[in-house]
Motif scaffolding. Structure first.
Motif, PDB file in Angstrom:
ATOM      1  N   ASP B  41       0.809  -1.228   0.000  1.00 45.91           N
ATOM      2  CA  ASP B  41       0.000   0.000   0.000  1.00 45.91           C
ATOM      3  C   ASP B  41       0.841   1.276   0.000  1.00 45.91           C
ATOM      4  OD1 ASP B  41      -2.266  -1.523  -0.022  1.00 45.91           O
ATOM      5  OD2 ASP B  41      -2.657  -1.361   2.138  1.00 45.91           O
ATOM      6  N   VAL B  42       1.991   1.223   0.673  1.00 46.70           N
ATOM      7  CA  VAL B  42       2.788   2.450   0.777  1.00 46.70           C
ATOM      8  C   VAL B  42       3.677   2.648  -0.449  1.00 46.70           C
ATOM      9  CG1 VAL B  42       4.529   3.711   2.129  1.00 46.70           C
ATOM     10  CG2 VAL B  42       2.779   2.377   3.303  1.00 46.70           C
ATOM     11  N   TYR B  43       4.269   1.559  -0.963  1.00 41.79           N
ATOM     12  CA  TYR B  43       5.305   1.728  -1.984  1.00 41.79           C
ATOM     13  C   TYR B  43       4.943   1.247  -3.393  1.00 41.79           C
ATOM     14  CZ  TYR B  43       8.336   3.122   1.853  1.00 41.79           C
ATOM     15  OH  TYR B  43       8.884   3.804   2.922  1.00 41.79           O
ATOM     16  N   ARG B  45       1.595   1.721  -5.061  1.00 42.64           N
ATOM     17  CA  ARG B  45       0.224   2.089  -5.476  1.00 42.64           C
ATOM     18  C   ARG B  45       0.083   2.314  -6.975  1.00 42.64           C
ATOM     19  NH1 ARG B  45       0.977   5.020  -1.132  1.00 42.64           N
ATOM     20  NH2 ARG B  45       1.249   6.966  -2.265  1.00 42.64           N
ATOM     21  N   GLU B  48       4.593  -0.025  -9.098  1.00 38.99           N
ATOM     22  CA  GLU B  48       6.053   0.100  -9.018  1.00 38.99           C
ATOM     23  C   GLU B  48       6.728  -1.235  -8.741  1.00 38.99           C
ATOM     24  OE1 GLU B  48       3.926   2.047  -7.352  1.00 38.99           O
ATOM     25  OE2 GLU B  48       4.585   4.140  -7.314  1.00 38.99           O
TER      26      GLU B  48
END
Lengths: 315, 95
Positions: B41-43, B45, B48
Motif C-alpha cells: 500500500d505504501v510503496y 500504489r 512500481e
C-alpha cells in the motif's frame, strides 16, 4: 582513525554540500543540521497526514462514483506521503511516535492551510488545484535537497502530486463552466482559498528566520518569496482561463519584471492560524489524537498476536 | 501513553522481472506479513513492483561511513583491474 576536531568535520561536511554530494543517514552531520531536518521533515509528514482530514470530509458526499474513487485514491496518497516522510525522519535517529506526540501536544506545527474548513464540494477542486499546486512548487526543489532520504521521498511525492493537482483543477474548472450556481460555488471557494494558498510558502524572506542557514545547507533551494512568486505567476492565468476572478483588487501584471504583483498579504491572519487560532486547529489536532488513542488497542493486539506466533513457531 | 512501537522494516522492491530488488524505504508493522501488506500500500500504489522483500531493520548490519576510505581503498589503489590500464597497439581490433 585519526582524531579530527569538530571544525574540521564541519568544514568537510560543508564541502560535500557545496559539491552537491548527498548526505546519507549515518554520515557525520552537525547536530543543528540533524535537528533542522527532523523538525522540517516531521512537520512535512504531519501536514500530509492532517491534510487528509479536510478532504476526507467529502469522501462520502462526492457527487458521483468516479469523483469518490478519485478522492479516495488522492487521500490514500496523502497517507502514503506522510509515511515516506516518517520513514525519512527515522533515518535521522528520531522516534516516529515521539514526533507524532509533538503534533498532538501542539509542540510541532503543520501547514496552516489545513486549519481552514472545507464547506463545499468546490473546495475539493480548490485544494487540489491551489493547495497541491503550491505544494508542488515547494516540493520540487526539495527533490534536490542535500539529505538523501528526504530528497528521495520528495521524488516519490512529486510524481504523485501531479494527479492531485489535475483532478482538483478538473473539479473547479467544470464548476466554473457550469450553471450560475455552480460557477458561484467555484468562485466562492476560490475566494476563500486564494490567500491562504499564497501564504503556504511561509513568511516573507525578511521574516523567515531559518531560510539563510537552510539554503547554505541546501535543505532549501529557493526562498519563500521566490516560490510564492512562481506560484502566483502560473496560477493567475489559469484562473483567468476558467473565468474565475482573483480576489485581490490590487493585483496587477508588471510588464517590466514579467511578474504579477499582489496586494498586501494579511500576515496577522497567518500568524494567528500558526499560533493555533485558525478556524479548525483544535478540530484537526483532536481528530489526530483521537485516531491514535482509539487505535491503541488494535496496535497492541496486533503486537500480542505477532509475539504469540513467534513463540509458537519457535517451539 | 503505554504503547509498544511496532518493529521497523526495510522495504525492497523488484520493479520488474529481470531487475534486482532495490531499497525504497521503511515502515512499521507488527510482523512480516503485515510489513509486506503495508509495503504494497505504501510503496506500490502505481505498479512500481512485482515482488517485495521486507527485512527487520535490526537485522541490517552496515559498513561504517567514517571508515569508507580505508574499506574501499583496495579498489582505488588497483587501477590494473580496469581495461584502460593496458596499452593496445594500433591495428588491434575486437579487444
Amino acid at each position: 582513525m585519526k582524531e579530527v576536531n569538530i571544525t574540521e568535520l564541519e568544514r568537510r561536511f560543508q564541502e560535500k554540500i557545496d559539491n552537491d554530494i548527498k548526505i546519507e543517514p549515518r554520515d557525520w552531520m552537525p547536530e543543528e543540521y540533524r535537528q533542522t531536518l527532523i523538525r522540517q521533515i516531521s512537520q512535512h509528514a504531519h501536514s500530509e497526514i492532517v491534510g487528509m482530514l479536510p478532504e476526507g470530509n467529502w469522501i462520502t458526499r462526492a457527487p458521483n462514483l468516479r469523483r469518490k474513487a478519485v478522492l479516495l485514491a488522492k487521500v490514500q496518497d496523502e497517507a502514503g506521503h506522510g509515511l515516506y516522510l516518517y520513514s525519512a525522519v527515522e533515518t535521522l535517529g528520531a522516534d516516529r511516535e515521539a514526533t507524532i506526540d509533538d503534533l498532538h501536544t501542539g509542540k510541532a506545527k503543520y501547514s496552516s492551510i489545513f486549519n481552514y474548513p472545507t464547506t463545499s464540494w468546490a473546495d475539493m477542486g480548490s485544494i487540489g488545484w491551489l493547495v497541491d499546486g503550491a505544494a508542488i512548487m515547494n516540493q520540487v526543489p526539495i527533490c534536490r535537497c542535500s539529505y538523501g532520504p528526504y530528497a528521495r521521498a520528495m521524488v516519490r511525492v512529486c510524481k504523485e502530486e501531479s494527479f492531485h493537482q489535475r483532478q482538483g483543477f478538473e473539479i473547479i474548472s467544470l464548476l466554473a463552466q457550469g450553471t450560475p450556481e455552480q460557477k458561484a460555488m467555484a468562485q466562492e471557494s476560490f475566494n476563500r482559498f486564494w490567500w491562504p494558498a499564497i501564504m503556504m510558502f511561509g513568511p516573507n524572506d525578511a521574516d523567515s528566520k531559518h531560510t539563510a542557514q537552510s539554503m547554505k545547507w541546501k535543505i532549501k533551494r529557493n526562498t519563500n518569496d521566490e516560490l510564492r512568486q512562481m506560484f502566483i505567476d502560473v496560477t493567475v492565468p489559469q484562473a483567468e482561463m476558467i473565468g474565475l476572478t482573483i480576489p485581490d483588487k490590487d493585483l496587477k501584471f508588471n510588464k517590466e519584471t514579467g511578474h504579477y504583483e499582489t496586494g498586501p498579504i494579511d500576515w496577522d491572519e497567518f500568524w494567528e492560524v500558526v499560533k493555533g487560532n485558525g478556524p479548525c486547529n483544535k478540530e484537526r489536532v483532536d481528530a489526530r489524537r483521537k485516531a491514535k488513542e482509539d487505535g491503541l488497542w488494535v496496535r497492541e493486539a496486533a503486537m500480542a498476536y505477532a509475539e504469540k506466533r513467534k513463540v509458537k513457531n519457535a517451539s | 501513553m503505554a504503547n509498544q512501537e511496532w518493529p521497523l522494516w526495510e522495504v525492497f522492491i523488484r520493479s520488474k522481472q529481470g531487475l534486482n530488488h532495490k531499497h525504497v524505504g521503511s515502515l512499521r508493522a507488527s510482523d512480516e506479513q503485515m510489513a509486506v501488506d503495508n509495503a504494497r500500500d505504501v510503496y506500490t500504489r502505481r505498479s512500481e513492483g512485482v515482488s517485495i522483500w521486507v527485512v527487520e531493520s535490526n537485522n541490517v548490519f552496515a559498513s561504517e561511513p567514517a571508515q569508507a576510505d580505508s574499506l574501499f581503498e583496495p579498489a582505488d589503489s588497483k587501477a590494473y583491474r580496469h581495461p584502460m590500464f593496458y596499452d593496445v597497439p594500433d591495428g588491434i581490433s575486437h579487444m
